[in-house]
Design a protein around this motif. Structure first.
Motif, PDB file in Angstrom:
ATOM      1  N   GLU A  80      56.728  64.431  76.284  1.00 57.37           N
ATOM      2  CA  GLU A  80      58.185  64.541  76.297  1.00 57.37           C
ATOM      3  C   GLU A  80      58.832  63.164  76.187  1.00 57.37           C
ATOM      4  O   GLU A  80      59.857  62.997  75.508  1.00 57.37           O
ATOM      5  CB  GLU A  80      58.656  65.236  77.582  1.00 57.37           C
ATOM      6  CG  GLU A  80      58.401  66.730  77.598  1.00 57.37           C
ATOM      7  CD  GLU A  80      59.029  67.440  76.405  1.00 57.37           C
ATOM      8  OE1 GLU A  80      60.225  67.212  76.144  1.00 57.37           O
ATOM      9  OE2 GLU A  80      58.329  68.213  75.727  1.00 57.37           O
ATOM     10  N   LYS A  83      58.496  61.891  72.542  1.00 60.38           N
ATOM     11  CA  LYS A  83      59.429  62.547  71.617  1.00 60.38           C
ATOM     12  C   LYS A  83      60.785  61.845  71.608  1.00 60.38           C
ATOM     13  O   LYS A  83      61.534  61.956  70.638  1.00 60.38           O
ATOM     14  CB  LYS A  83      59.610  64.014  72.008  1.00 60.38           C
ATOM     15  CG  LYS A  83      58.424  64.911  71.673  1.00 60.38           C
ATOM     16  CD  LYS A  83      58.722  66.338  72.095  1.00 60.38           C
ATOM     17  CE  LYS A  83      57.543  67.266  71.835  1.00 60.38           C
ATOM     18  NZ  LYS A  83      57.823  68.647  72.275  1.00 60.38           N
ATOM     19  N   ASN A  84      61.093  61.154  72.695  1.00 61.13           N
ATOM     20  CA  ASN A  84      62.380  60.457  72.804  1.00 61.13           C
ATOM     21  C   ASN A  84      62.284  58.987  72.408  1.00 61.13           C
ATOM     22  O   ASN A  84      63.222  58.229  72.626  1.00 61.13           O
ATOM     23  CB  ASN A  84      62.919  60.568  74.242  1.00 61.13           C
ATOM     24  CG  ASN A  84      63.478  61.942  74.536  1.00 61.13           C
ATOM     25  OD1 ASN A  84      64.280  62.464  73.760  1.00 61.13           O
ATOM     26  ND2 ASN A  84      63.062  62.542  75.637  1.00 61.13           N
ATOM     27  N   TRP A  85      61.142  58.582  71.849  1.00 63.61           N
ATOM     28  CA  TRP A  85      60.948  57.208  71.402  1.00 63.61           C
ATOM     29  C   TRP A  85      60.766  57.176  69.889  1.00 63.61           C
ATOM     30  O   TRP A  85      60.091  58.025  69.311  1.00 63.61           O
ATOM     31  CB  TRP A  85      59.700  56.588  72.037  1.00 63.61           C
ATOM     32  CG  TRP A  85      59.705  56.513  73.523  1.00 63.61           C
ATOM     33  CD1 TRP A  85      60.735  56.814  74.372  1.00 63.61           C
ATOM     34  CD2 TRP A  85      58.610  56.121  74.362  1.00 63.61           C
ATOM     35  NE1 TRP A  85      60.346  56.632  75.678  1.00 63.61           N
ATOM     36  CE2 TRP A  85      59.049  56.208  75.706  1.00 63.61           C
ATOM     37  CE3 TRP A  85      57.301  55.706  74.101  1.00 63.61           C
ATOM     38  CZ2 TRP A  85      58.231  55.885  76.786  1.00 63.61           C
ATOM     39  CZ3 TRP A  85      56.480  55.389  75.173  1.00 63.61           C
ATOM     40  CH2 TRP A  85      56.930  55.462  76.505  1.00 63.61           C
ATOM     41  N   PRO A 161      65.911  59.742  68.750  1.00 64.35           N
ATOM     42  CA  PRO A 161      65.340  59.174  69.970  1.00 64.35           C
ATOM     43  C   PRO A 161      66.363  58.433  70.833  1.00 64.35           C
ATOM     44  O   PRO A 161      67.326  57.857  70.321  1.00 64.35           O
ATOM     45  CB  PRO A 161      64.288  58.190  69.430  1.00 64.35           C
ATOM     46  CG  PRO A 161      64.833  57.773  68.098  1.00 64.35           C
ATOM     47  CD  PRO A 161      65.467  59.023  67.541  1.00 64.35           C
ATOM     48  N   GLN A 162      66.121  58.464  72.135  1.00 61.11           N
ATOM     49  CA  GLN A 162      66.937  57.698  73.068  1.00 61.11           C
ATOM     50  C   GLN A 162      66.545  56.225  73.058  1.00 61.11           C
ATOM     51  O   GLN A 162      67.332  55.369  73.445  1.00 61.11           O
ATOM     52  CB  GLN A 162      66.767  58.242  74.490  1.00 61.11           C
ATOM     53  CG  GLN A 162      67.301  59.640  74.705  1.00 61.11           C
ATOM     54  CD  GLN A 162      67.115  60.081  76.152  1.00 61.11           C
ATOM     55  OE1 GLN A 162      66.239  59.594  76.859  1.00 61.11           O
ATOM     56  NE2 GLN A 162      67.958  60.992  76.598  1.00 61.11           N
ATOM     57  N   SER A 194      71.521  55.148  71.263  1.00 58.80           N
ATOM     58  CA  SER A 194      70.157  54.737  71.597  1.00 58.80           C
ATOM     59  C   SER A 194      70.114  53.372  72.277  1.00 58.80           C
ATOM     60  O   SER A 194      71.063  52.576  72.216  1.00 58.80           O
ATOM     61  CB  SER A 194      69.292  54.668  70.333  1.00 58.80           C
ATOM     62  OG  SER A 194      69.167  55.928  69.737  1.00 58.80           O
TER      63      SER A 194
END
Length: 256
Positions: A80, A83-85, A161-162, A194
């Motif tokens: 998880e 997935k945000n990178w 992505p964050q 981001s």
């Protein structure tokens, strides 16, 4: 009001096997920072990046992402986080046998339930965002080095992505292309809300778009300072940090 850290690095020791590259690293990355990892050649900038993106487990200490320790988390939590990178490499690292559209679509095909039509629309948007609208059917061998960088960025932001990681994004680019890439990074950061972490030695980039940084030293094998690079250039208590961040000005004076 003090802004809560988005990433916390606590007493981190990094290296390869028994070889220590850096130790006692302690700094914070705020949300929406454009954070630079800086320092001279061989100080461990890329090594630190590899530890922060989950490729190498630290010898000591921890890296917390909004309070979560990647290396102490279960596989589901790690996935998880990943997935945000978004991660970009010096060369773009595109799949040569796939078109730009296929390269950008791949993360969506692997990690989302979007339909083919939705993926095609998202791919077109991401390529347009990096200035490559209309190049969907081109192969990596058919585009320039600067376009490679932008296509790599489009794939990195495929899943909104964050957190975005860059390893020497301006390497091999001329000054004008480098400036355009800096501006593009700013635009993408704002569009996606981001946070960005960049390994670089390019002073124009560091001083123009950087909001935070950490300076690594090869001799001391630890960080010498951290903070806004523009502030450090004038006010760091470490001579080596000020000299590094003002070296372009010094070189100009010597030529004069």
């Amino acid at each position: 009001m003090v802004q809560q850290a988005f990433i916390e690095v606590r007493d981190l020791t990094i290296g390869y096997g028994n070889r220590v590259v850096q130790e006692h690293l302690q700094f914070e990355v705020r949300k929406n920072d454009i954070f630079f990892i800086i320092g001279g050649s061989g100080c461990g900038k890329t090594t630190l990046l590899k530890h922060m993106i989950g490729l190498i487990e630290p010898s000591h200490g921890e890296v917390l992402y909004q309070g979560t320790n990647f290396y102490r988390s279960d596989e589901e939590t790690q996935l998880e986080l990943l997935k945000n990178w978004g991660i970009t490499f010096q060369t773009g690292a595109l799949f040569s046998s796939m078109t730009l559209a296929e390269n950008v679509a791949l993360p969506m095909q692997l990690y989302t339930d979007l339909s083919e039509k939705q993926i095609a629309e998202a791919v077109a948007y991401k390529l347009a965002l990096v200035g490559l609208g209309g190049f969907e059917d081109f192969y990596p061998a058919e585009i320039s080095g600067g376009m490679h960088k932008r296509a790599g960025l489009a794939r990195a932001i495929a899943l909104d992505p964050q957190l975005l990681f860059f390893d020497e994004p301006s390497a091999g680019l001329d000054p004008i292309s480098s400036l355009r890439l800096d501006q593009l990074i700013l635009q993408v950061c704002q569009a996606l809300d981001s946070t960005v972490i960049i390994v670089s030695h390019e002073l124009p980039s560091i001083l123009s778009i950087g909001t935070n940084s950490v300076f690594l030293d090869a001799q001391a094998k630890t960080m010498l300072d951290s903070g806004d690079p523009k502030h450090l250039a004038q006010h760091s208590r470490q001579d080596k940090v000020r000299q590094f961040l003002n070296r372009a000005e010094s070189q100009t004076e010597e030529k004069a």
